[in-house]
Write an enzyme that holds these catalytic residues in place. Structure first.
Site, short mmCIF file in Angstrom:
data_model
loop_
_atom_site.label_atom_id
_atom_site.label_comp_id
_atom_site.label_asym_id
_atom_site.label_seq_id
_atom_site.Cartn_x
_atom_site.Cartn_y
_atom_site.Cartn_z
N LYS A 196 0.84 -1.20 0.00
CA LYS A 196 0.00 0.00 0.00
C LYS A 196 0.88 1.26 0.00
O LYS A 196 2.10 1.17 0.26
CB LYS A 196 -0.92 -0.05 1.23
CG LYS A 196 -1.92 -1.23 1.20
CD LYS A 196 -2.79 -1.25 2.45
CE LYS A 196 -3.82 -2.39 2.42
NZ LYS A 196 -4.67 -2.43 3.62
N ARG A 234 -0.14 -14.84 4.48
CA ARG A 234 -0.95 -14.25 5.57
C ARG A 234 -0.22 -14.37 6.91
O ARG A 234 -0.26 -13.47 7.74
CB ARG A 234 -2.31 -14.94 5.68
CG ARG A 234 -3.29 -14.61 4.58
CD ARG A 234 -3.70 -13.18 4.54
NE ARG A 234 -4.54 -12.76 5.65
CZ ARG A 234 -5.34 -11.70 5.64
NH1 ARG A 234 -5.43 -10.94 4.56
NH2 ARG A 234 -6.04 -11.37 6.68
N THR A 282 -4.80 -7.99 10.76
CA THR A 282 -5.14 -6.73 10.09
C THR A 282 -4.74 -5.48 10.87
O THR A 282 -4.23 -4.53 10.31
CB THR A 282 -6.66 -6.71 9.82
OG1 THR A 282 -7.02 -7.91 9.15
CG2 THR A 282 -7.06 -5.53 8.96
N ARG A 333 3.30 -6.59 9.64
CA ARG A 333 2.50 -5.54 10.28
C ARG A 333 2.91 -5.34 11.75
O ARG A 333 2.77 -4.25 12.29
CB ARG A 333 1.01 -5.87 10.18
CG ARG A 333 0.45 -5.65 8.76
CD ARG A 333 -0.91 -6.29 8.62
NE ARG A 333 -1.60 -5.98 7.37
CZ ARG A 333 -2.67 -6.62 6.95
NH1 ARG A 333 -3.19 -7.60 7.67
NH2 ARG A 333 -3.25 -6.28 5.82
N ASN A 364 -1.61 -0.19 7.42
CA ASN A 364 -1.13 -1.55 7.72
C ASN A 364 -0.27 -2.13 6.60
O ASN A 364 -0.09 -3.34 6.50
CB ASN A 364 -2.28 -2.47 8.13
CG ASN A 364 -3.31 -2.67 7.06
OD1 ASN A 364 -3.15 -2.16 5.94
ND2 ASN A 364 -4.37 -3.40 7.35
N HIS A 409 -1.68 -5.40 1.49
CA HIS A 409 -2.84 -6.26 1.29
C HIS A 409 -2.32 -7.63 0.92
O HIS A 409 -1.36 -7.74 0.15
CB HIS A 409 -3.73 -5.75 0.15
CG HIS A 409 -4.69 -6.82 -0.30
ND1 HIS A 409 -5.83 -7.11 0.39
CD2 HIS A 409 -4.62 -7.71 -1.32
CE1 HIS A 409 -6.45 -8.13 -0.19
NE2 HIS A 409 -5.73 -8.52 -1.24
P1 GDP Z 1 -6.95 -7.81 5.66
O1 GDP Z 1 -7.30 -8.93 4.75
O2 GDP Z 1 -6.09 -8.23 6.81
O3 GDP Z 1 -6.32 -6.64 4.92
O4 GDP Z 1 -8.29 -7.27 6.32
P2 GDP Z 1 -9.80 -7.21 5.74
O5 GDP Z 1 -9.91 -7.96 4.45
O6 GDP Z 1 -10.72 -7.53 6.85
O7 GDP Z 1 -9.96 -5.66 5.46
C1 GDP Z 1 -9.32 -5.05 4.35
C2 GDP Z 1 -8.74 -3.73 4.76
O8 GDP Z 1 -9.80 -2.89 5.24
C3 GDP Z 1 -7.77 -3.80 5.93
O9 GDP Z 1 -6.44 -4.10 5.52
C4 GDP Z 1 -7.87 -2.42 6.50
O10 GDP Z 1 -7.11 -1.52 5.71
C5 GDP Z 1 -9.36 -2.09 6.30
N1 GDP Z 1 -10.15 -2.43 7.47
C6 GDP Z 1 -10.80 -3.57 7.74
N2 GDP Z 1 -11.45 -3.51 8.92
C7 GDP Z 1 -11.20 -2.28 9.40
C8 GDP Z 1 -11.62 -1.58 10.58
O11 GDP Z 1 -12.33 -2.08 11.44
N3 GDP Z 1 -11.15 -0.31 10.73
C9 GDP Z 1 -10.32 0.26 9.79
N4 GDP Z 1 -9.89 1.51 9.99
N5 GDP Z 1 -9.95 -0.35 8.69
C10 GDP Z 1 -10.37 -1.60 8.49
MG MG Z 2 -8.77 -9.20 3.35
#
Ligand code: GDP
Ligand code: MG
Length: 193
Positions: A14, A119, A125, A136, A156, A159
């Site tokens: 990112k 992962r 996350t 992270r 973070n 992706h």
């Molecule tokens: P990832 O697969 O670990 O990246 O997480 P997810 O697929 O659940 O969410 C995608 C992206 O959305 C995350 O990397 C964060 O940038 C954002 N995100 C998800 N959940 C939250 C949240 O509760 N708060 C915030 N600020 N961002 C979130």
């Molecule tokens: Mg995801």
């Protein structure tokens, strides 16, 4: 079933990873575990492209919204809305702004159980709770609560596809067939044979 060594996953560095000059550090972690880089490019994505990326899973918005609501409740904090879809929409809007704000580096990594291994190396996350030793956990500090207070997307760094199904949907969104390179690394003989 194809051999697990052919499994591919999408990683996107990112804009914060690029701006903090962490491209090399992050790539090193995937290389040293034995994964093979089969696609890489740098560009500035637009928000339509990012929205498509995050909405392959029609449930993502609701799930992200529910997660944030739960996190806030646990920390005794108030949110402007308690509707998961509305909160998910807010998350998506800030993510689109953030990911389209500058260059990203998109990559495809291939190797045994690539999705799961990547992962594990990336960590959970929210950097606040990502384990030490993960990307992270080691290179960034941020939390859901702080990013919401400051009205911005969480920093973070990366992706990474969450599961095989996601990887299969995401890879053709980011890369054309011609951009995926089929080649053999010398080390494959040691790792797999
Ligand atoms: P990832 O697969 O670990 O990246 O997480 P997810 O697929 O659940 O969410 C995608 C992206 O959305 C995350 O990397 C964060 O940038 C954002 N995100 C998800 N959940 C939250 C949240 O509760 N708060 C915030 N600020 N961002 C979130
Ligand atoms: Mg995801």
């Amino acid at each position: 079933m194809t051999h697990p060594k052919y499994e591919k996953t999408l990683v996107v560095l990112k804009p914060d990873a690029v701006q903090r000059s962490l491209i090399g550090e992050i790539i090193k972690r995937f290389e040293r575990v034995g994964l093979k880089l089969v696609g890489i490019k740098m560009f500035v994505p637009d928000s339509v492209f990012i929205e498509k990326h995050y909405t392959f899973d029609p449930e993502w918005k609701r799930k992200a919204g529910e997660k944030r609501i739960k996190d806030f409740l646990e920390k005794g904090k108030e949110l402007s809305s308690n509707d998961p879809i509305e909160v998910g929409d807010q998350i998506l809007t800030s993510l689109k702004g953030y990911l389209a704000s500058g260059p990203v580096v998109a990559m495809i990594w291939q190797g045994a159980h690539a999705v799961e291994v990547v992962r594990k190396l990336v960590g959970s996350t929210e950097p606040r709770s990502s384990d030490v030793g993960t990307i992270r956990g080691d290179y960034v500090i941020d939390s859901y609560v702080m990013s919401a207070d400051d009205n911005r997307a969480i920093r973070n760094l990366v992706h990474a596809s969450g599961n095989l199904e996601e990887a299969i949907q995401e890879i053709p969104h980011w890369f054309s067939k011609e951009e995926i390179i089929d080649y053999r690394l010398a080390q494959e003989a040691i790792i797999y044979e």
